[in-house]
Design an enzyme around this catalytic site. Structure first.
Site, PDB file in Angstrom:
ATOM      1  N   SER A 145       1.180  -1.166   0.048  1.00 65.81           N
ATOM      2  CA  SER A 145       0.160  -0.085  -0.053  1.00 65.81           C
ATOM      3  C   SER A 145       0.798   1.460  -0.115  1.00 65.81           C
ATOM      4  O   SER A 145       1.779   1.311  -0.690  1.00 65.81           O
ATOM      5  CB  SER A 145      -1.061  -0.045   1.246  1.00 65.81           C
ATOM      6  OG  SER A 145      -1.728   1.248   1.153  1.00 65.81           O
ATOM      7  N   ASP A 311      -9.153  -5.286  -5.877  1.00 70.00           N
ATOM      8  CA  ASP A 311      -8.464  -4.004  -5.141  1.00 70.00           C
ATOM      9  C   ASP A 311      -9.230  -2.925  -5.740  1.00 70.00           C
ATOM     10  O   ASP A 311      -8.807  -2.494  -6.795  1.00 70.00           O
ATOM     11  CB  ASP A 311      -6.955  -3.839  -5.230  1.00 70.00           C
ATOM     12  CG  ASP A 311      -6.339  -2.968  -4.297  1.00 70.00           C
ATOM     13  OD1 ASP A 311      -7.295  -2.018  -4.135  1.00 70.00           O
ATOM     14  OD2 ASP A 311      -5.138  -3.007  -4.009  1.00 70.00           O
ATOM     15  N   HIS A 344      -8.098  -4.497  -1.164  1.00 68.23           N
ATOM     16  CA  HIS A 344      -6.847  -3.905  -0.890  1.00 68.23           C
ATOM     17  C   HIS A 344      -6.195  -4.568   0.452  1.00 68.23           C
ATOM     18  O   HIS A 344      -5.063  -4.461   0.616  1.00 68.23           O
ATOM     19  CB  HIS A 344      -7.027  -2.321  -0.645  1.00 68.23           C
ATOM     20  CG  HIS A 344      -5.672  -1.723  -0.368  1.00 68.23           C
ATOM     21  ND1 HIS A 344      -4.796  -1.537  -1.501  1.00 68.23           N
ATOM     22  CD2 HIS A 344      -5.146  -0.893   0.519  1.00 68.23           C
ATOM     23  CE1 HIS A 344      -3.942  -0.637  -0.932  1.00 68.23           C
ATOM     24  NE2 HIS A 344      -4.135  -0.433   0.045  1.00 68.23           N
TER      25      HIS A 344
END
Length: 365
Positions: A145, A311, A344
């Site tokens: 991330s 995601d 995610h």
């Protein structure tokens, strides 16, 4: 050998990427493994938006870390073989200099006088830790991330500093959807009357703003398919408060409420604003004129790029862009598409898919 959390304090000014200078910068970090390996087998980990440097348990802190199933003896990032460093992001409230830190020039917390924070600043702070440990070249720099963005910034800023890169659920830049989402989260916090232009007391933070921002984030961290399979239309067991005709009806609402309550009070709102904006400001093209040119200039030998098909924040196409750009520059690239349902957040929860991929990549080095 496991080391306790440490603080690196710089004895020189820290120049921020977009202007401004910090004095007496402190960078919190934790290490695992034998320091004897740090000369040729060191791995640097950058975190996502909200975690601390406590990625895994240790003798000095046995509490589980945010990546507990990934780091340790016999795990993919094997501390019997690697010397592992995880850095708390500059701007985060967990030990590194941030908006909650005291400005030595005024004796008061920085709050909104903190300079503009960028992903490059976070990468720079991480490099200061690496240099302080006497490491000339990392075996790998790893991040999910925001941490994956920081990995890219690290490679752009410090050519020759790492042999390989592992980018997980990250991107060369944020797309409009992700920017819009984080912009709304920041506005929700700033619209809370308790925010007071960032000048709130420690015991009077903008609780409602943080709660709602967290709920909005949680909705996008997972996939719509997972929400459906996990909760369906199950009703909540909670009793509705008297006089509240629009309270919690469904289990998914209860789940979001519980996560919001856990998050509130753990993370400083001003820090959240700064780091959230840093993600939006980052653009790898700033380091070469285009994303492809910036990736072509990377000096790493090998790269692992992992993306998740569900995601929403960093779509799989963005991971593919990174992989193709690195390959075009002559790097040995492994690109892995994972069908994880958890969106995610998959790198935190779908360990059965992530562990083998990372173990195979690091195991072949």
């Amino acid at each position: 050998m496991n080391a306790a959390r440490k603080i690196l304090k710089l004895d020189r000014p820290f120049e921020m990427h977009r202007g401004g200078t910090l004095q007496g910068v402190e960078i919190a970090y934790e290490t695992w493994g034998d320091p004897a390996h740090r000369g040729d087998n060191a791995i640097l980990i950058f975190t996502g938006l909200t975690p601390s440097a406590h990625a895994a348990s240790s003798e000095s802190d046995p509490s589980p870390g945010w990546w507990e199933d990934m780091i340790g003896p016999g795990r993919p990032i094997d501390t019997r073989r690697f010397f592992v460093i995880c850095v708390n992001s500059l701007g985060s409230p967990f030990g590194s200099t941030s908006p909650v830190s005291i400005n030595p020039a005024t004796g008061r917390a920085y709050r909104l006088t903190f300079p503009v924070l960028t992903v490059e600043d976070i990468a720079h702070a991480g490099h200061e830790v690496v240099v302080s440990l006497g490491i000339e070249k990392l075996l790998a720099v790893v991040g999910p991330s925001l941490g994956g963005m920081t990995v890219l910034a690290y490679c752009a800023l410090f050519p020759g500093a790492a042999r390989s890169v592992v980018s997980i659920s990250a991107a060369a830049r944020s797309l409009p959807f992700a920017i819009a989402l984080r912009s709304l989260q920041r506005e929700i916090i700033r619209r809370d009357s308790a925010w007071r232009e960032g000048d709130y007391a420690a015991d009077a933070i903008p609780v409602e703003g943080m709660r709602l921002a967290r709920k909005l984030g949680m909705i996008t961290y997972r996939s719509a398919k997972e929400w459906g399979l996990r909760f369906g239309r199950e009703r909540a067991d909670l009793q509705r408060r008297p006089g509240d005709p629009f309270g919690i009806d469904f289990e998914v609402e209860s789940y979001l409420e519980n996560h919001a309550e856990k998050f509130t009070g753990q993370y400083d709102p001003n820090c959240y604003l700064y780091i959230s904006r840093a993600m939006d400001l980052f653009d790898l093209a700033d380091h070469g004129g285009s994303v492809n040119e910036a990736l072509r200039r990377f000096t790493v030998e090998r790269a692992l790029v992992i993306g998740v098909e569900t995601d929403l924040l960093f779509p799989i196409e963005q991971q593919q862009e990174l992989a193709e750009g690195l390959a075009a520059g002559g790097r040995e690239v492994t690109f892995v598409r994972l069908p994880s349902l958890q969106g995610h957040d998959s790198f935190l929860v779908d360990m059965d898919r992530f562990r083998p991929v990372i173990a195979e990549f690091l195991g072949s080095m």
